[in-house]
Design a protein around this motif. Sequence first.
Motif, PDB file in Angstrom:
ATOM      1  N   PHE A  50      39.778 -39.964 -16.478  1.00  0.00           N
ATOM      2  CA  PHE A  50      38.664 -40.746 -15.916  1.00  0.00           C
ATOM      3  C   PHE A  50      37.603 -39.847 -15.302  1.00  0.00           C
ATOM      4  CE2 PHE A  50      42.464 -43.453 -15.580  1.00  0.00           C
ATOM      5  CZ  PHE A  50      42.038 -44.509 -16.382  1.00  0.00           C
ATOM      6  N   CYS A  51      36.350 -40.233 -15.486  1.00  0.00           N
ATOM      7  CA  CYS A  51      35.233 -39.497 -14.878  1.00  0.00           C
ATOM      8  C   CYS A  51      34.172 -40.500 -14.431  1.00  0.00           C
ATOM      9  CB  CYS A  51      34.571 -38.578 -15.911  1.00  0.00           C
ATOM     10  SG  CYS A  51      35.588 -37.186 -16.362  1.00  0.00           S
ATOM     11  N   HIS A  52      33.388 -40.095 -13.424  1.00  0.00           N
ATOM     12  CA  HIS A  52      32.264 -40.935 -12.988  1.00  0.00           C
ATOM     13  C   HIS A  52      31.070 -40.730 -13.912  1.00  0.00           C
ATOM     14  CE1 HIS A  52      34.165 -42.034  -9.259  1.00  0.00           C
ATOM     15  NE2 HIS A  52      34.415 -40.769  -8.992  1.00  0.00           N
ATOM     16  N   THR A  53      31.042 -39.575 -14.551  1.00  0.00           N
ATOM     17  CA  THR A  53      29.908 -39.253 -15.401  1.00  0.00           C
ATOM     18  C   THR A  53      30.413 -38.466 -16.605  1.00  0.00           C
ATOM     19  OG1 THR A  53      27.748 -38.185 -15.397  1.00  0.00           O
ATOM     20  CG2 THR A  53      29.423 -37.070 -14.144  1.00  0.00           C
ATOM     21  N   PHE A  54      29.715 -38.564 -17.712  1.00  0.00           N
ATOM     22  CA  PHE A  54      30.110 -37.785 -18.900  1.00  0.00           C
ATOM     23  C   PHE A  54      29.119 -36.639 -19.084  1.00  0.00           C
ATOM     24  CE2 PHE A  54      32.623 -41.129 -21.587  1.00  0.00           C
ATOM     25  CZ  PHE A  54      33.527 -41.264 -20.536  1.00  0.00           C
ATOM     26  N   CYS A  55      29.591 -35.419 -18.975  1.00  0.00           N
ATOM     27  CA  CYS A  55      28.688 -34.259 -19.093  1.00  0.00           C
ATOM     28  C   CYS A  55      28.513 -33.915 -20.581  1.00  0.00           C
ATOM     29  CB  CYS A  55      29.264 -33.080 -18.323  1.00  0.00           C
ATOM     30  SG  CYS A  55      29.650 -33.537 -16.623  1.00  0.00           S
ATOM     31  N   PRO A  56      27.309 -33.523 -20.960  1.00  0.00           N
ATOM     32  CA  PRO A  56      27.009 -33.391 -22.393  1.00  0.00           C
ATOM     33  C   PRO A  56      27.818 -32.338 -23.143  1.00  0.00           C
ATOM     34  CG  PRO A  56      25.205 -32.573 -21.027  1.00  0.00           C
ATOM     35  CD  PRO A  56      26.149 -33.259 -20.106  1.00  0.00           C
ATOM     36  N   TYR A  57      28.331 -31.336 -22.438  1.00  0.00           N
ATOM     37  CA  TYR A  57      29.048 -30.238 -23.103  1.00  0.00           C
ATOM     38  C   TYR A  57      30.553 -30.518 -23.194  1.00  0.00           C
ATOM     39  CZ  TYR A  57      29.740 -29.676 -18.182  1.00  0.00           C
ATOM     40  OH  TYR A  57      30.050 -29.955 -16.878  1.00  0.00           O
ATOM     41  N   CYS A  58      31.024 -31.582 -22.539  1.00  0.00           N
ATOM     42  CA  CYS A  58      32.470 -31.737 -22.320  1.00  0.00           C
ATOM     43  C   CYS A  58      33.113 -32.681 -23.325  1.00  0.00           C
ATOM     44  CB  CYS A  58      32.701 -32.262 -20.902  1.00  0.00           C
ATOM     45  SG  CYS A  58      34.443 -32.506 -20.535  1.00  0.00           S
ATOM     46  N   SER A  59      34.183 -32.207 -23.970  1.00  0.00           N
ATOM     47  CA  SER A  59      34.845 -33.056 -24.967  1.00  0.00           C
ATOM     48  C   SER A  59      36.258 -33.418 -24.534  1.00  0.00           C
ATOM     49  CB  SER A  59      34.891 -32.316 -26.298  1.00  0.00           C
ATOM     50  OG  SER A  59      35.637 -31.147 -26.115  1.00  0.00           O
ATOM     51  N   HIS A  61      39.312 -35.528 -23.092  1.00  0.00           N
ATOM     52  CA  HIS A  61      39.598 -36.952 -23.287  1.00  0.00           C
ATOM     53  C   HIS A  61      39.390 -37.711 -21.974  1.00  0.00           C
ATOM     54  CE1 HIS A  61      41.638 -40.584 -24.203  1.00  0.00           C
ATOM     55  NE2 HIS A  61      42.709 -40.302 -23.496  1.00  0.00           N
ATOM     56  N   LYS A  62      38.489 -38.697 -22.013  1.00  0.00           N
ATOM     57  CA  LYS A  62      38.162 -39.397 -20.757  1.00  0.00           C
ATOM     58  C   LYS A  62      37.531 -40.766 -21.005  1.00  0.00           C
ATOM     59  CE  LYS A  62      33.941 -36.871 -21.084  1.00  0.00           C
ATOM     60  NZ  LYS A  62      34.203 -36.192 -22.324  1.00  0.00           N
ATOM     61  N   TYR A  63      37.612 -41.607 -19.976  1.00  0.00           N
ATOM     62  CA  TYR A  63      36.940 -42.910 -19.955  1.00  0.00           C
ATOM     63  C   TYR A  63      36.116 -42.979 -18.676  1.00  0.00           C
ATOM     64  CZ  TYR A  63      40.489 -44.231 -23.361  1.00  0.00           C
ATOM     65  OH  TYR A  63      41.284 -44.275 -24.463  1.00  0.00           O
ATOM     66  N   GLY A  98      42.089 -33.089 -16.413  1.00  0.00           N
ATOM     67  CA  GLY A  98      41.311 -34.297 -16.693  1.00  0.00           C
ATOM     68  C   GLY A  98      40.189 -34.050 -17.658  1.00  0.00           C
ATOM     69  N   GLY A  99      39.250 -34.868 -17.587  1.00  0.00           N
ATOM     70  CA  GLY A  99      38.871 -35.820 -16.557  1.00  0.00           C
ATOM     71  C   GLY A  99      38.774 -35.214 -15.149  1.00  0.00           C
ATOM     72  N   THR A 100      38.872 -36.131 -14.220  1.00  0.00           N
ATOM     73  CA  THR A 100      38.744 -35.760 -12.804  1.00  0.00           C
ATOM     74  C   THR A 100      40.023 -36.180 -12.112  1.00  0.00           C
ATOM     75  OG1 THR A 100      36.365 -36.057 -13.009  1.00  0.00           O
ATOM     76  CG2 THR A 100      37.256 -36.075 -10.776  1.00  0.00           C
ATOM     77  N   THR A 101      40.871 -35.218 -11.825  1.00  0.00           N
ATOM     78  CA  THR A 101      42.221 -35.591 -11.398  1.00  0.00           C
ATOM     79  C   THR A 101      42.266 -36.205  -9.992  1.00  0.00           C
ATOM     80  OG1 THR A 101      42.768 -33.421 -10.545  1.00  0.00           O
ATOM     81  CG2 THR A 101      43.198 -33.783 -12.853  1.00  0.00           C
ATOM     82  N   ILE A 152      31.881 -26.554 -11.053  1.00  0.00           N
ATOM     83  CA  ILE A 152      30.529 -26.340 -10.527  1.00  0.00           C
ATOM     84  C   ILE A 152      29.569 -26.135 -11.700  1.00  0.00           C
ATOM     85  CG2 ILE A 152      29.056 -24.789  -9.141  1.00  0.00           C
ATOM     86  CD1 ILE A 152      30.941 -26.610  -7.510  1.00  0.00           C
ATOM     87  N   GLN A 153      30.001 -25.346 -12.634  1.00  0.00           N
ATOM     88  CA  GLN A 153      29.298 -25.023 -13.891  1.00  0.00           C
ATOM     89  C   GLN A 153      28.140 -24.052 -13.671  1.00  0.00           C
ATOM     90  OE1 GLN A 153      31.635 -26.269 -14.964  1.00  0.00           O
ATOM     91  NE2 GLN A 153      31.913 -28.424 -14.685  1.00  0.00           N
ATOM     92  N   SER A 154      27.245 -24.349 -12.734  1.00  0.00           N
ATOM     93  CA  SER A 154      26.152 -23.409 -12.456  1.00  0.00           C
ATOM     94  C   SER A 154      25.591 -23.738 -11.082  1.00  0.00           C
ATOM     95  CB  SER A 154      25.063 -23.575 -13.515  1.00  0.00           C
ATOM     96  OG  SER A 154      23.947 -22.785 -13.166  1.00  0.00           O
ATOM     97  N   ALA A 164      22.808 -33.389 -16.097  1.00  0.00           N
ATOM     98  CA  ALA A 164      22.952 -34.634 -15.320  1.00  0.00           C
ATOM     99  C   ALA A 164      23.994 -34.529 -14.213  1.00  0.00           C
ATOM    100  CB  ALA A 164      23.254 -35.804 -16.248  1.00  0.00           C
ATOM    101  N   ARG A 165      24.122 -33.351 -13.616  1.00  0.00           N
ATOM    102  CA  ARG A 165      25.069 -33.213 -12.505  1.00  0.00           C
ATOM    103  C   ARG A 165      24.348 -33.078 -11.163  1.00  0.00           C
ATOM    104  NH1 ARG A 165      30.663 -31.679 -14.112  1.00  0.00           N
ATOM    105  NH2 ARG A 165      30.910 -30.786 -12.045  1.00  0.00           N
ATOM    106  N   TYR A 166      23.054 -32.826 -11.196  1.00  0.00           N
ATOM    107  CA  TYR A 166      22.287 -32.596  -9.962  1.00  0.00           C
ATOM    108  C   TYR A 166      22.343 -33.835  -9.064  1.00  0.00           C
ATOM    109  CZ  TYR A 166      18.188 -31.340  -7.092  1.00  0.00           C
ATOM    110  OH  TYR A 166      17.331 -31.066  -6.064  1.00  0.00           O
TER     111      TYR A 166
HETATM  112  S1  SF4 Z   1      35.826 -33.788 -17.102  1.00  0.00           S
HETATM  113 FE1  SF4 Z   1      34.321 -32.961 -15.640  1.00  0.00          FE
HETATM  114  S2  SF4 Z   1      33.037 -31.733 -16.968  1.00  0.00           S
HETATM  115 FE2  SF4 Z   1      34.122 -33.163 -18.306  1.00  0.00          FE
HETATM  116  S3  SF4 Z   1      32.815 -35.003 -18.427  1.00  0.00           S
HETATM  117 FE3  SF4 Z   1      34.233 -35.349 -16.785  1.00  0.00          FE
HETATM  118  S4  SF4 Z   1      33.050 -34.731 -14.988  1.00  0.00           S
HETATM  119 FE4  SF4 Z   1      32.057 -33.778 -16.725  1.00  0.00          FE
END
Ligand code: SF4
Length: 444
Positions: A50-59, A61-63, A98-101, A152-154, A164-166
């Motif tokens: 699970f994540c609150h947001t989907f980052c464009p570079y990240c593949s 597995h998440k909802y 995760g996702g976001t554990t 953090i990424q950057s 879209a993380r700012y």
């Molecule tokens: S796991 Fe982290 S990096 Fe990947 S989409 Fe979710 S929030 Fe973004």
Amino acid sequence: MNFFQNLALKYSHTMMQKALNNNLKVELLKEPQAKIAKEKSYMLYAHIPFCHTFCPYCSFHKYYYDENLAKNYFESLREELKIIKNKGFDFNAMYVGGGTTLIDEEELLKTLELCKKLFNIKEISCESDPNHIDPKKLSMFKGLIDRLSCGIQSFDDETLKKVARYHKFGSSEVLQEKISKALGILPIFSIDLIFNLPTQSKEQLLNDLRIAKKLSPQQITTYPLMKSNLTKDNIAKSLGVSFKDNEFEFYQIICEFFKDYTQNNAWSFSLEKNKLNDEYVSSHHEYLGVGSGAFSFLDGELLINAFNLNTYTTLIKEKQNANIAKAHFSQKERLKYVFLTEIFSGSIELTHFNHTLKCDLEKELFIELKALKICGAIYKEGDILRASKFGKYLFMVLMKDFYTGMDLVRAVFRDDARLKNKDFIDIMREDVDPLNAQNMEFKA
Ligand code: SF4
Ligand SMILES: C[S@@+](CC[C@H](N)C(=O)[O-])C[C@H]1O[C@@H](n2cnc3c(N)ncnc32)[C@H](O)[C@@H]1O
């Protein structure tokens, strides 16, 4: 990099892609396969998708996070833990990915407490985004989580805006403040950065590294940007396209910058030597994955748990294992895989390796090791095979290739409904690079 090293790099990269495309024979299971515990301790991997947001570079597995969905999921996860306990498994270490554990702290807490009760787990690693590292919440996990890595990424505001993380997680300044407050609560706090982002300059990279070092977390991980066919368009749309690949140059800068740190593996640096490794595949030869989309590597087989949450929870309700597919590795493929995951952390103790895998590594991978020695990627010191400076880069690239290759598997399994109605190969053709799809073999 000299001519031969360049050649070795291109050759190894091609071989790795071939191995993933040609040798990975994924078989759909008619019913879940039993996981059999041998008399040994494994690594336990648990996936929180699970994540609150989907980052464009990240593949990964998440909802999108939904409170009820997540609560039901955690309940199923705890059921699956009880199922594997009943099968006789035990673990000495656990990695929650995760996702976001830390997305639902109360549920994670209950789950980790259960794990400690069921198994002889000595160390637990978790991942979080910067919105779940509030000191009060982190304190709940004292004595439970040994290592927490935070994405953090950057520290570059423009980059954070582009991915879209700012707005979601805060500006560079806010992130630094959050990290400062989070330090010192759990034994190891780690910062994840990504380098070689399109259009990233040397100055931006150095700025990221300087800020990370100044904050002084126990560990800093610098991932090379991994691009697969699933993410490359989103990366180009959000971050642009670079015509020059700076990966090798930037990697040298990073290693030089952290030369006073201990290198845990090709992409992770520690203030002090610690035995916790953030790459669960490199610290344990075999691991068992629980949760939706989790992989297990047991007895030369890669078992794949159901990705779809309904399929996953239904299987668990029926008190079954949740795996829906597997891929078999031959003894040689298995050795290559374990060799890569171990040399990725810098060195291999031959006697120990041969003993635990019941093999003679130097004999069975004679040609491969010879080639790696000739191009200067590895050298032998007594009983130990070590990665050279070039070798560290080479193995980092191969590990990146391996993770990217796993994206192909994820692409196919992400949508169980489509799996039922179509041939795997058709899905591969729709989602993934057609060339790869033709080469990858699937058996229903
Ligand atoms: S796991 Fe982290 S990096 Fe990947 S989409 Fe979710 S929030 Fe973004
Ligand atoms: C599974 S993510 C979890 C982190 C957490 N959800 C967050 O976003 O802060 C773990 C880390 O993998 C790294 N990562 C994800 N996708 C990547 C990619 N395409 N290339 C390189 N690193 C990547 C990021 O640094 C990320 O923080």
